[in-house]
Every structure is written in structure tokens, then in C-alpha cells.
Scaffold this motif. Structure first.
Motif, PDB file in Angstrom:
ATOM      1  N   CYS B  35       0.842  -1.203   0.000  1.00 13.78           N
ATOM      2  CA  CYS B  35       0.000   0.000   0.000  1.00 13.78           C
ATOM      3  C   CYS B  35       0.878   1.254   0.000  1.00 13.78           C
ATOM      4  CB  CYS B  35      -0.894  -0.104   1.234  1.00 13.78           C
ATOM      5  SG  CYS B  35      -1.467   1.407   1.969  1.00 13.78           S
ATOM      6  N   MET B  37       0.171   4.399   0.296  1.00  7.30           N
ATOM      7  CA  MET B  37      -0.141   5.438   1.274  1.00  7.30           C
ATOM      8  C   MET B  37       0.338   5.034   2.668  1.00  7.30           C
ATOM      9  SD  MET B  37      -1.666   6.741  -1.184  1.00  7.30           S
ATOM     10  CE  MET B  37      -2.215   8.301  -0.552  1.00  7.30           C
ATOM     11  N   CYS B  38       0.586   3.728   2.850  1.00  6.52           N
ATOM     12  CA  CYS B  38       0.964   3.224   4.173  1.00  6.52           C
ATOM     13  C   CYS B  38       2.443   3.413   4.447  1.00  6.52           C
ATOM     14  CB  CYS B  38       0.616   1.741   4.295  1.00  6.52           C
ATOM     15  SG  CYS B  38      -1.107   1.414   3.937  1.00  6.52           S
ATOM     16  N   SER B  39       3.173   3.915   3.459  1.00  3.97           N
ATOM     17  CA  SER B  39       4.595   4.143   3.644  1.00  3.97           C
ATOM     18  C   SER B  39       4.856   5.640   3.604  1.00  3.97           C
ATOM     19  CB  SER B  39       5.355   3.439   2.518  1.00  3.97           C
ATOM     20  OG  SER B  39       6.618   4.036   2.352  1.00  3.97           O
ATOM     21  N   ASN B  40       5.774   6.073   4.442  1.00  2.00           N
ATOM     22  CA  ASN B  40       6.110   7.491   4.463  1.00  2.00           C
ATOM     23  C   ASN B  40       7.203   7.785   3.432  1.00  2.00           C
ATOM     24  OD1 ASN B  40       5.803  10.082   5.426  1.00  2.00           O
ATOM     25  ND2 ASN B  40       7.247   9.817   7.101  1.00  2.00           N
ATOM     26  N   LYS B  44       8.442  11.403   1.815  1.00  5.44           N
ATOM     27  CA  LYS B  44       9.770  11.899   2.196  1.00  5.44           C
ATOM     28  C   LYS B  44      10.619  12.203   0.967  1.00  5.44           C
ATOM     29  CE  LYS B  44      11.235  10.586   6.779  1.00  5.44           C
ATOM     30  NZ  LYS B  44      12.133   9.698   7.537  1.00  5.44           N
ATOM     31  N   LYS B  47       9.308  15.321  -0.797  1.00  2.06           N
ATOM     32  CA  LYS B  47       9.571  16.535  -0.013  1.00  2.06           C
ATOM     33  C   LYS B  47      11.045  16.912  -0.039  1.00  2.06           C
ATOM     34  CE  LYS B  47       5.742  16.830   3.246  1.00  2.06           C
ATOM     35  NZ  LYS B  47       5.307  16.374   4.573  1.00  2.06           N
ATOM     36  N   LEU B  59      -6.431  10.796   0.619  1.00  4.28           N
ATOM     37  CA  LEU B  59      -6.672   9.392   0.960  1.00  4.28           C
ATOM     38  C   LEU B  59      -7.891   8.824   0.247  1.00  4.28           C
ATOM     39  CD1 LEU B  59      -5.853   9.787   4.704  1.00  4.28           C
ATOM     40  CD2 LEU B  59      -4.539   8.462   3.063  1.00  4.28           C
ATOM     41  N   ASN B  60      -8.759   9.695  -0.266  1.00  2.74           N
ATOM     42  CA  ASN B  60      -9.937   9.195  -0.977  1.00  2.74           C
ATOM     43  C   ASN B  60      -9.574   8.679  -2.353  1.00  2.74           C
ATOM     44  OD1 ASN B  60     -11.803   9.796   1.104  1.00  2.74           O
ATOM     45  ND2 ASN B  60     -11.659  11.951   0.531  1.00  2.74           N
TER      46      ASN B  60
END
Lengths: 170, 172
Positions: B35, B37-40, B44, B47, B59-60
Motif C-alpha cells: 500500500c 499510502m501506508c509508507s512514508n 519523504k 519533499k 486518501l480518498n
């Protein structure tokens, strides 16, 4: 002139100390390491009460970071619900910390997954202070603490958790 | 008749010289084994770019909305590299660009700020202000979609040739 001579070594001394101090500064990005103690952080729970993590000291504690939108977390919740049922009579507690920014979605997910263990929220995604303090880089992430509040495993398997609980029984 | 052609060419030249195609926003859907979105990690990596102002996670729609700083130019390839560095792939990338009276048409190529854009499946129109364009090239769509596109876009000679450096975009 004499004053100046005395001043220069003093200045050198100050500069060296400053350099040494700057080397010693700890990185801002804190991350929990094995052996570290349970952080003293207060959260809101799902019934609007304030709960401090350190109040769970004395029990084997599994801290689970998750979010309602994280599919692998929802899958893991099922397992955690079972684990909690099986070991609720032991000196064991699970605390879920959600990084959801939407409180309603969080509450819905708790109801849907039939979670009965403590549910706390730090509604800032990966920028949440607790996520940074624990060093959460992916969801789900879990942290197992022993009865004295020391971190003994990161992302432990069911086996590892059960082993710790059985070890405490003896 | 000749005057018409002359006028058309003149507008085209004027349009080309005024082509402003600075990217202000990129909407990225990432794919991978886990997933996204489940990882930063993607957040990072994105950014870390100096051109990036902020990254908002929708998230939608499972979309990373990358807002770019004003007066900066970014090559979409750099965004792609960063997503791949995080261990994911691009599922889709839609860029928002500002145009100043640029006439676009099917298979027309414009150059601006170091970017070459070839418009595909695009009706002739004048773009003025912000417009969204989906990047259709390999690595900017899923493998499955690329397979389909290499057939449907085969009429564009530059599409499947790898190293021409142009981005094939479809105006949304």
C-alpha cells in the motif's frame, strides 16, 4: 595589550566548547530503539478521555500504529482482536494509536473491526509527534514493551508476543 | 487563401514563442507491491526536492498531490525517479501547467522551460491559464496501460521511440 593576550585563549576555549557541543547534539529525528522506555505521551481515546502511555507500565504492552485507510492495518486488526480476546486474562494490553486525520472514519473503523482494546488517536498522519518519536515509517508498525516498560521488539510476530507472555507466566 | 495560411502560421509562431508550460502541481498515483499510502517513503522522497513546496495526500483517491514552488521548473522525470527511489512505480501522473494563449492540436510539439511536450488525442484549442495534462509515456502509466497505449498511440511516431526526450501529454 596584556588583556588581549588573555582574551584570545579564552575565546579559543569558548569556540572549542561550542564545536564540541554542536557535535554532541542529538538528531531531531528520534526513533525508539530496543531497550528504550515507553514514551510519556498523552493521547485522546475514542471516548474523549486523556490517556498517558506510561500508565500501562506493569503490563506487557503492544503499541500498534494504524489508520482506517490502511488496508494492511485493517487486516492486522482482525488478528489483534483475536490476540486480545485470547490473552485478555493475562497481564497483557494492546493499545492502538491511529494516525487518522478524520476522527469519524477512525471511529467507524473501530466499530467495524470490533476493536475492544484501548484506542488512541494522534490525528496528524506520519507528521504526528508520536509517529516521529517512535520512528514510524510505514503502517502498520507495532512495538512490544515488557512489564518494566522497556521496548523488547519492533513489529513482533504473534509467536514472539505469545513467547513473551508465556515467559512471564513462569 | 495564402493570407489565411500566413495568418495561421503567424498565430502559431506567436503562440509557440509565448508557450508557458510551468508545472505548478503534479497529482501522482503510485503503485507497488504494498500500500503506497501506508509508507512514508514517497512523501519523504518528494519533499526532499527543493522545487517541492508541499505534498498533500488525498486518501480518498490515493493520490499524492505535489505542489511546486512558484518560479521553479521541474521535469516530471525527476518526480518519477523519486517515487521509484521510494520503492514504488507511477500509476498515473497528471500535471497542472499554466499556459498563455497557446494553441495546441493533435500531434503538435511545444517547447518551453526545457520541456518538450507532444500533444496526443487532443483537439485543436487555445490553452490560456491552468490546464491539466496526463503524461502518457512509459513509466508514467501502469505497464498494462502502456501496452494498450503503444497500440492506440502508434500513429504518433515519437511515442514509442525512447530517447527523444519529449513528454506525450493528453489535455484533460
Amino acid at each position: 595589550m596584556i588583556q588581549n593576550k588573555q582574551f584570545i585563549p579564552k575565546l579559543k576555549c569558548i569556540l572549542i566548547t561550542a564545536v564540541l557541543l554542536s557535535i554532541n547534539v542529538k538528531p531531531v529525528n528520534a526513533q525508539l530503539l530496543l531497550g528504550d522506555t515507553l514514551p510519556d505521551i498523552t493521547f485522546q481515546n475514542n471516548t474523549d478521555s486523556s490517556i498517558n502511555l506510561s500508565s500501562f507500565k506493569g503490563k506487557v504492552l503492544l503499541v500498534d500504529f494504524w489508520a482506517s485507510w490502511c488496508a494492511p492495518c485493517r487486516k492486522a486488526n482482525k488478528k489483534l482482536v483475536d490476540l486480545h480476546k485470547d490473552y485478555s486474562s493475562e497481564n497483557f494490553e494492546i493499545v492502538g494509536i491511529s494516525l487518522d486525520t478524520d476522527r469519524t472514519k477512525w471511529l467507524k473503523a473501530i466499530a467495524k473491526d470490533k476493536i475492544e482494546y484501548t484506542q488512541l488517536i494522534d490525528p496528524h498522519g506520519f507528521d504526528a509527534k508520536s509517529a516521529i518519536q517512535f520512528g514510524v515509517e510505514a503502517l502498520p508498525s507495532s512495538y512490544l514493551f515488557d512489564t518494566s516498560g522497556n521496548l523488547i521488539a519492533i513489529n513482533p510476530t504473534d509467536q514472539e508476543i505469545k513467547k513473551q507472555l508465556n515467559h512471564n507466566k513462569q | 487563401m495564402n493570407l489565411k495560411i500566413f495568418l495561421f502560421t503567424l498565430t502559431l509562431i506567436l503562440a509557440l514563442s509565448n508557450a508557458e508550460a510551468q508545472i505548478s502541481k503534479a497529482e501522482i498515483v503510485a503503485t507497488g507491491l504494498t500500500c503506497s499510502m501506508c509508507s512514508n517513503a514517497i512523501n519523504k522522497q518528494l519533499k526532499s526536492l527543493t522545487e517541492v513546496d508541499s505534498v498533500i495526500i488525498d486518501l480518498n483517491t490515493n493520490t499524492f498531490v505535489v505542489h511546486l514552488k512558484k518560479e521553479t521548473n521541474i521535469d516530471p522525470g525527476i518526480l518519477k525517479e523519486k517515487v521509484e527511489k521510494a520503492g514504488f512505480f507511477i500509476g498515473s501522473m497528471i500535471v497542472t501547467m499554466s499556459f498563455e494563449n497557446v494553441e495546441v492540436a493533435d500531434n503538435i510539439k511545444i517547447e518551453k522551460d526545457g520541456l518538450s511536450l507532444v500533444f496526443v488525442d487532443t483537439k485543436t484549442k487555445v490553452l490560456n491559464g491552468e490546464a491539466k495534462a496526463k503524461i502518457m509515456d512509459k513509466g508514467f502509466v501502469t505497464k498494462k496501460e502502456f501496452k494498450k497505449l503503444s497500440k492506440s498511440l502508434s500513429k504518433y511516431p515519437t511515442y514509442t521511440s525512447d530517447n527523444d526526450g519529449a513528454y506525450h501529454v493528453k489535455v484533460m
